[in-house]
Enzyme design. Structure first.
Site, PDB file in Angstrom:
ATOM      1  N   GLY A 171      -1.015  -3.392  -8.435  1.00 19.32           N
ATOM      2  CA  GLY A 171      -1.932  -2.859  -7.417  1.00 19.32           C
ATOM      3  C   GLY A 171      -3.346  -3.362  -7.644  1.00 19.32           C
ATOM      4  O   GLY A 171      -4.305  -2.589  -7.619  1.00 19.32           O
ATOM      5  N   TYR A 191       3.553  13.829  -2.791  1.00 21.60           N
ATOM      6  CA  TYR A 191       2.631  13.008  -3.595  1.00 21.60           C
ATOM      7  C   TYR A 191       2.416  13.668  -4.956  1.00 21.60           C
ATOM      8  O   TYR A 191       2.479  12.989  -5.990  1.00 21.60           O
ATOM      9  CB  TYR A 191       1.292  12.817  -2.868  1.00 21.60           C
ATOM     10  CG  TYR A 191       0.303  12.015  -3.698  1.00 21.60           C
ATOM     11  CD1 TYR A 191       0.529  10.665  -3.963  1.00 21.60           C
ATOM     12  CD2 TYR A 191      -0.835  12.617  -4.247  1.00 21.60           C
ATOM     13  CE1 TYR A 191      -0.362   9.936  -4.747  1.00 21.60           C
ATOM     14  CE2 TYR A 191      -1.722  11.897  -5.023  1.00 21.60           C
ATOM     15  CZ  TYR A 191      -1.483  10.550  -5.272  1.00 21.60           C
ATOM     16  OH  TYR A 191      -2.344   9.820  -6.058  1.00 21.60           O
TER      17      TYR A 191
HETATM   18  P1  NDP Z   1      -6.033   1.700  -3.189  1.00 17.90           P
HETATM   19  O1  NDP Z   1      -5.265   2.003  -1.939  1.00 17.90           O
HETATM   20  O2  NDP Z   1      -7.403   1.170  -3.053  1.00 17.90           O
HETATM   21  O3  NDP Z   1      -5.185   0.715  -4.109  1.00 17.90           O
HETATM   22  C1  NDP Z   1      -3.804   0.834  -4.249  1.00 17.90           C
HETATM   23  C2  NDP Z   1      -3.255  -0.474  -4.794  1.00 17.90           C
HETATM   24  O4  NDP Z   1      -1.840  -0.337  -4.970  1.00 17.90           O
HETATM   25  C3  NDP Z   1      -3.495  -1.639  -3.865  1.00 17.90           C
HETATM   26  O5  NDP Z   1      -3.887  -2.753  -4.635  1.00 17.90           O
HETATM   27  C4  NDP Z   1      -2.140  -1.884  -3.230  1.00 17.90           C
HETATM   28  O6  NDP Z   1      -2.012  -3.267  -2.992  1.00 17.90           O
HETATM   29  C5  NDP Z   1      -1.213  -1.467  -4.378  1.00 17.90           C
HETATM   30  N1  NDP Z   1       0.128  -1.112  -3.912  1.00 17.90           N
HETATM   31  C6  NDP Z   1       0.475  -0.084  -3.105  1.00 17.90           C
HETATM   32  N2  NDP Z   1       1.793  -0.119  -2.884  1.00 17.90           N
HETATM   33  C7  NDP Z   1       2.278  -1.193  -3.564  1.00 17.90           C
HETATM   34  C8  NDP Z   1       3.570  -1.763  -3.705  1.00 17.90           C
HETATM   35  N3  NDP Z   1       4.629  -1.232  -3.102  1.00 17.90           N
HETATM   36  N4  NDP Z   1       3.701  -2.870  -4.478  1.00 17.90           N
HETATM   37  C9  NDP Z   1       2.635  -3.423  -5.087  1.00 17.90           C
HETATM   38  N5  NDP Z   1       1.386  -2.930  -4.989  1.00 17.90           N
HETATM   39  C10 NDP Z   1       1.226  -1.828  -4.228  1.00 17.90           C
HETATM   40  O7  NDP Z   1      -6.028   3.072  -3.994  1.00 17.90           O
HETATM   41  P2  NDP Z   1      -6.530   3.441  -5.471  1.00 17.90           P
HETATM   42  O8  NDP Z   1      -7.149   2.302  -6.158  1.00 17.90           O
HETATM   43  O9  NDP Z   1      -7.281   4.690  -5.344  1.00 17.90           O
HETATM   44  O10 NDP Z   1      -5.121   3.802  -6.137  1.00 17.90           O
HETATM   45  C11 NDP Z   1      -4.691   3.273  -7.373  1.00 17.90           C
HETATM   46  C12 NDP Z   1      -3.886   4.335  -8.093  1.00 17.90           C
HETATM   47  O11 NDP Z   1      -4.734   5.438  -8.393  1.00 17.90           O
HETATM   48  C13 NDP Z   1      -2.711   4.919  -7.307  1.00 17.90           C
HETATM   49  O12 NDP Z   1      -1.622   5.073  -8.186  1.00 17.90           O
HETATM   50  C14 NDP Z   1      -3.234   6.278  -6.868  1.00 17.90           C
HETATM   51  O13 NDP Z   1      -2.188   7.199  -6.660  1.00 17.90           O
HETATM   52  C15 NDP Z   1      -4.086   6.645  -8.043  1.00 17.90           C
HETATM   53  N6  NDP Z   1      -5.109   7.663  -7.821  1.00 17.90           N
HETATM   54  C16 NDP Z   1      -6.062   7.511  -6.862  1.00 17.90           C
HETATM   55  C17 NDP Z   1      -7.016   8.490  -6.671  1.00 17.90           C
HETATM   56  C18 NDP Z   1      -8.043   8.406  -5.602  1.00 17.90           C
HETATM   57  O14 NDP Z   1      -8.655   9.450  -5.274  1.00 17.90           O
HETATM   58  N7  NDP Z   1      -8.313   7.226  -5.044  1.00 17.90           N
HETATM   59  C19 NDP Z   1      -7.059   9.673  -7.535  1.00 17.90           C
HETATM   60  C20 NDP Z   1      -6.012   9.731  -8.505  1.00 17.90           C
HETATM   61  C21 NDP Z   1      -5.087   8.750  -8.643  1.00 17.90           C
HETATM   62  P3  NDP Z   1      -1.233  -3.939  -1.776  1.00 17.90           P
HETATM   63  O15 NDP Z   1      -1.433  -3.076  -0.565  1.00 17.90           O
HETATM   64  O16 NDP Z   1      -1.858  -5.303  -1.673  1.00 17.90           O
HETATM   65  O17 NDP Z   1       0.175  -4.018  -2.243  1.00 17.90           O
HETATM   66  C1  8X3 Z   2      -5.361  11.194  -5.552  1.00 19.62           C
HETATM   67  C2  8X3 Z   2      -6.306  12.315  -5.529  1.00 19.62           C
HETATM   68  O1  8X3 Z   2      -7.007  14.110  -3.928  1.00 19.62           O
HETATM   69  O2  8X3 Z   2      -4.760  13.365  -3.687  1.00 19.62           O
HETATM   70  O3  8X3 Z   2      -4.420  11.254  -6.547  1.00 19.62           O
HETATM   71  O4  8X3 Z   2      -5.372  14.705  -5.575  1.00 19.62           O
HETATM   72  S1  8X3 Z   2      -5.789  13.671  -4.645  1.00 19.62           S
END
Ligand code: NDP
Ligand code: 8X3
Length: 252
Positions: free
Chosen positions: A9, A153
């Site tokens: 990701g 989720y």
């Molecule tokens: P983004 O949506 O900005 O990034 C998510 C990344 O995951 C992208 O690079 C996307 O790339 C990749 N991705 C999604 N699905 C796939 C797949 N099937 N195969 C390969 N790559 C995939 O979100 P975040 O940076 O915020 O999220 C990163 C992680 O952090 C996640 O696990 C999320 O659950 C977690 N998280 C986020 C929070 C928030 O508030 N933002 C809080 C807590 C946890 P592409 O689409 O190019 O495949």
């Molecule tokens: C992403 C943050 O707001 O969905 O894991 O808990 S929240």
């Protein structure tokens, strides 16, 4: 060869910030994501800016056969992965359980849980052979608490929490570190993806508060990775100052 970090990701948000942070520290990178153009831009920028090598893998972590294939066919020297950041993940929808979309549930479970496992199985086997490595699992406050309409989720992130603990136990004999990084609200593409492109609704999530930014999480990951060999951070929960729990938030 310099150390190697494999980041899933890596095309946006936390994964992209991690890629830059590890590159600054001189790591060569294996970057996985589905969006080919973003992956290519990211790789070019990092190679030019930091002089490290980047191996792009345009792949969907849900595709078990392909993930096995693209990883197992890497040149031998690229299998010496020092750090795996299991970051690829997403939320889809925010509905009560009786109104949830089953396809969205499949997408979250297949990506956040099964995709993480497919990558980990291959990469951890390399780490076991070398008796060295560090796995960083990106969980969430949603893996510690359950909030209204977060049902599936939250379940996937609770699964990441359990897997993080399980991995640490299983990999202990091999000297491999395992860490969970659990963020609260981080402003990335996360909410835009959750609300399927509705940028207005996504923006409202962060109305009146200062959320974390992706670099905050990348900095924490670098802190964890850069501890001495005898120190492992098991679990880190990182929240914006304005967020006490998943649902108790101070908005101006
Ligand atoms: P983004 O949506 O900005 O990034 C998510 C990344 O995951 C992208 O690079 C996307 O790339 C990749 N991705 C999604 N699905 C796939 C797949 N099937 N195969 C390969 N790559 C995939 O979100 P975040 O940076 O915020 O999220 C990163 C992680 O952090 C996640 O696990 C999320 O659950 C977690 N998280 C986020 C929070 C928030 O508030 N933002 C809080 C807590 C946890 P592409 O689409 O190019 O495949
Ligand atoms: C992403 C943050 O707001 O969905 O894991 O808990 S929240």
């Amino acid at each position: 060869m310099a150390k190697i970090a494999l980041i899933t990701g890596a095309t946006s948000g936390i994964g992209a910030a991690c890629a830059n942070t590890f590159a600054v520290q001189g790591y060569h990178l294996i970057l996985i994501g589905r969006r080919e153009t973003l992956l290519a831009q990211q790789a070019l920028h990092i190679e030019e800016q930091y002089g490290v090598k980047v191996r792009k893998i345009q792949a969907d972590v849900r595709d078990k056969e392909n993930i096995n294939y693209v990883l197992e066919t890497l040149p031998l020297e690229w299998k010496n992965v020092d750090v795996l950041v299991n970051n690829a993940g997403l939320s889809q929808g925010l509905d009560p359980i009786d109104k949830g979309n089953v396809e969205d549930w499949d997408t979250m479970i297949d990506t956040n849980v099964k995709g993480l496992l497919y990558v980990t199985k291959v990469v951890s086997s390399w780490m076991v052979s070398r008796k060295s490595g560090h796995i960083i699992n990106i969980g969430s406050i949603a893996g510690k608490e359950v909030y209204p309409n977060g049902n599936v989720y939250c379940a996937t992130k609770h699964a990441v929490d359990a897997l993080n603990k399980g991995m640490r136990i299983d990999l202990l004999p091999h000297g491999i570190k395992v860490t969970a990084i659990n963020p609260g609200m981080v402003e990335t593409e996360f909410s835009i993806v959750r609300f399927k492109g509705d940028e207005g609704r996504a923006k409202k999530v962060y109305d009146g508060l200062e959320p974390l930014i992706a670099q905050d999480i990348a900095d924490a990951i670098w802190y964890v990775v850069s501890r001495p060999a005898h120190v492992n951070i098991n679990d880190m929960l990182i929240m914006p100052t304005a967020q006490a729990t998943a649902t108790i938030i101070k908005r101006d």
